[in-house]
Scaffold this motif. Sequence first.
Motif, PDB file in Angstrom:
ATOM      1  N   PHE A   1       0.943  -1.187  -0.143  1.00  0.00           N
ATOM      2  CA  PHE A   1       0.050  -0.042   0.056  1.00  0.00           C
ATOM      3  C   PHE A   1       1.019   1.262  -0.038  1.00  0.00           C
ATOM      4  O   PHE A   1       1.763   1.232   0.729  1.00  0.00           O
ATOM      5  N   PRO A   2       0.831   2.143  -0.905  1.00  0.00           N
ATOM      6  CA  PRO A   2       1.436   3.465  -0.978  1.00  0.00           C
ATOM      7  C   PRO A   2       1.273   4.334   0.359  1.00  0.00           C
ATOM      8  O   PRO A   2       0.081   4.155   0.737  1.00  0.00           O
ATOM      9  N   ASP A   3       2.187   4.673   0.712  1.00  0.00           N
ATOM     10  CA  ASP A   3       2.200   5.836   1.772  1.00  0.00           C
ATOM     11  C   ASP A   3       1.430   5.285   3.019  1.00  0.00           C
ATOM     12  O   ASP A   3       0.393   5.808   3.579  1.00  0.00           O
ATOM     13  N   SER A   4       1.878   3.784   3.272  1.00  0.00           N
ATOM     14  CA  SER A   4       0.993   3.366   4.495  1.00  0.00           C
ATOM     15  C   SER A   4       1.827   3.075   5.762  1.00  0.00           C
ATOM     16  O   SER A   4       1.550   2.360   6.630  1.00  0.00           O
ATOM     17  N   LYS A   5       2.795   3.845   5.739  1.00  0.00           N
ATOM     18  CA  LYS A   5       3.790   3.712   6.961  1.00  0.00           C
ATOM     19  C   LYS A   5       2.996   3.983   8.270  1.00  0.00           C
ATOM     20  O   LYS A   5       2.134   4.957   8.024  1.00  0.00           O
ATOM     21  N   ASN A   6       3.282   3.757   9.199  1.00  0.00           N
ATOM     22  CA  ASN A   6       2.697   3.861  10.431  1.00  0.00           C
ATOM     23  C   ASN A   6       1.390   3.059  10.566  1.00  0.00           C
ATOM     24  O   ASN A   6       0.440   3.309  11.483  1.00  0.00           O
ATOM     25  N   SER A   7       0.919   2.226   9.579  1.00  0.00           N
ATOM     26  CA  SER A   7      -0.267   1.248   9.985  1.00  0.00           C
ATOM     27  C   SER A   7      -0.112   0.418  11.135  1.00  0.00           C
ATOM     28  O   SER A   7       1.001   0.026  11.638  1.00  0.00           O
ATOM     29  N   GLY A   8      -1.249  -0.080  11.744  1.00  0.00           N
ATOM     30  CA  GLY A   8      -0.994  -0.964  13.006  1.00  0.00           C
ATOM     31  C   GLY A   8      -2.146  -2.119  12.796  1.00  0.00           C
ATOM     32  O   GLY A   8      -3.261  -1.869  12.258  1.00  0.00           O
ATOM     33  N   TYR A   9      -1.859  -3.126  13.482  1.00  0.00           N
ATOM     34  CA  TYR A   9      -2.571  -4.435  13.682  1.00  0.00           C
ATOM     35  C   TYR A   9      -2.618  -4.701  15.183  1.00  0.00           C
ATOM     36  O   TYR A   9      -1.633  -4.956  15.904  1.00  0.00           O
ATOM     37  N   VAL A  10      -3.856  -4.647  15.781  1.00  0.00           N
ATOM     38  CA  VAL A  10      -4.090  -4.901  17.109  1.00  0.00           C
ATOM     39  C   VAL A  10      -4.762  -6.688  17.065  1.00  0.00           C
ATOM     40  O   VAL A  10      -5.706  -6.641  16.427  1.00  0.00           O
ATOM     41  N   ASP A  11      -4.281  -7.394  18.163  1.00  0.00           N
ATOM     42  CA  ASP A  11      -4.672  -8.634  18.021  1.00  0.00           C
ATOM     43  C   ASP A  11      -4.985  -9.365  19.480  1.00  0.00           C
ATOM     44  O   ASP A  11      -4.023  -9.213  20.315  1.00  0.00           O
ATOM     45  N   LEU A  12      -6.338  -9.529  19.726  1.00  0.00           N
ATOM     46  CA  LEU A  12      -6.335 -10.236  20.969  1.00  0.00           C
ATOM     47  C   LEU A  12      -6.974 -11.764  20.911  1.00  0.00           C
ATOM     48  O   LEU A  12      -7.709 -11.895  20.045  1.00  0.00           O
TER      49      LEU A  12
END
Length: 254
Positions: A162-173
């Motif tokens: 994904f272009p310009d997608s730095k700082n994306s995050g994934y939260v997993d419970l």
Amino acid sequence: MRRTTQWLLASAVMLSDPMAAMADDAPEAPADKVVGSVTATNDYLFRGLSQTNRKPAFQPGIEYDDASGWYVGTWGSNISWLSDASTPEARISSSLEIDIYSGYRGNLSPDWAYDVGLYTYYYPGTYPSDFTRPYTTEAYASLTWKGIALKYSYALTNLFGFPDSKNSGYVDLSYNDEFSPGWTLNSHVGHQDVSNTPGFSYTDWRVGVTRAWANGYSIGLGYYDTNAKRSAYTNADGHFVGRATEILTLSKSF
């Protein structure tokens, strides 16, 4: 992308059970070791999305664990999601994922454990000159209490093309409960945020059961689903890769 649930569980079990021996009434430090697994599955899902377009995958992994708590490992799988995005004008040849990771894990108490590290996803192949490379590096941190684990992964680079997608995050419970010897109930909910790309963030969830044997073999069956937008995650073949699906896995740890 990515260590499967079975590999993560197998690693966590082996690494949270250090060997100890008594010598002169003092415990001996846990020894360094190498652990690994091989897994076959009918469909490789990562964060709820099919990476093999509903086709089987074979996934080996190996990890070195230092007695201090530091570890380093690699994991791989066949994939098709990149080549599935090809067009006659923009051909992509990548069909392999190779992951490299390293971190540190330990126990805060008998019930609490932590894990922090870096994880890199690499996809060898050829790409169009104007294509954003899918190579991704994430920093992650997790905290576990008994069978409940909360983990956050933060993208230090663009996220999986994904272009310009730095700082994306994934939260997993997740919650895993061994309700009978060798039988574990697996459940999970996660949310992927894709920075600066409206419509591609989504939530995924899973419920399943794993049967493990003392010889290192295990078999798992799970039901997976997402609320990903069909318009965002439909490949060139017209397959929606975030659909509800059942996953069967067979693993051998060593």
